[in-house]
Design a protein around this motif. Structure first.
Motif: not given
Length: 244
Positions: A128-132, A189-197
């Protein structure tokens, strides 16, 4: 929780795209949870590059998006369905009927939320791709005294609407409601990817990742998940670096 701070946004984008491509290459029928907004655009660009280089195929993949605005049809340029087609789906080999977003134009939003949850239950998300959000929201799960576990309709906070106003002609055009996966669904979700910039996210990054777990900062619940990969550019991660 693994946290990686990158010197450039391009490095972050390439790494995130690589995580998603690796997941698909290991499991050609992978289920991807996808996000929208400004942060994922570069990630999707890198995914398209990998596809064009024949390093990954999405023919067997199923996708579920986090959310959609209420009242916007898929052909509306500000809808997330339009966004996904523009930035990703129309550039790769994924069949359209294997891509899913909540229907923000459904006559019965409660029934639509149940339908979406049923699909998620039948096809658990591998990555799962997430932003913040600036206020700590993930998906459109806004801060509050309690959070909804499943897919639900939500009133958007003024600060969320203001943050998204840059995509619309005027503030009056920004929808005030959305349908979103719940935090409970996201955490499955099995894996979570949190991407923040960006430096404007530094405070909320620190609060979400190192502060108390609280519904007033929905992203803080990610601390309870067994496998979260946090990808930050140097500015977003500056407060974490300052504190070791």
């Amino acid at each position: 929780m693994d946290t990686i701070i990158f010197e450039t946004q391009q490095e972050l984008d390439a790494y995130a795209a690589g995580l998603i491509a690796d997941t698909v290459n290991r499991k050609p029928n992978a289920v991807l949870g996808l996000a929208t907004g400004s942060t994922p655009i570069g990630i999707y660009d890198k995914i398209v590059e990998l596809y064009n280089q024949q390093k990954v195929s999405f023919r067997g993949v199923t996708t579920f998006n986090l959310d959609e605005y209420v009242g916007l049809s898929p052909d509306d340029e500000q809808s997330y369905a339009y966004y996904m087609n523009r930035h990703l789906f129309s550039h790769i080999d994924i069949p359209q009927d294997q891509t899913h977003l909540p229907d923000g134009t459904a006559d019965n939003l409660e029934a639509e939320c149940r339908r979406y949850d049923d699909m998620l239950a039948a096809s658990p998300v591998d990555i799962q791709l997430l932003g913040l959000g600036h206020n700590g929201h993930i998906g459109f799960n806004e801060p509050g005294t309690a959070l909804t576990g499943g897919t639900h309709a939500v009133e958007l906070k003024p600060e969320t609407r203001e943050a998204n106003a840059r995509f619309f002609a005027s503030m009056d055009d920004v929808p005030d409601k959305a349908v979103t996966m719940g935090v409970g669904s996201i955490l499955k979700a099995d894996t979570i990817v949190l991407a923040v910039r960006g430096s404007d996210k530094a405070n909320i990054v620190k609060e979400a990742l190192t502060g108390p777990i609280t519904t007033s900062v929905p992203a803080s619940l990610l601390q309870t998940h067994a496998r979260v990969i946090v990808l930050l550019d140097r500015e977003a991660g500056r407060m974490l670096k300052d504190n070791g």
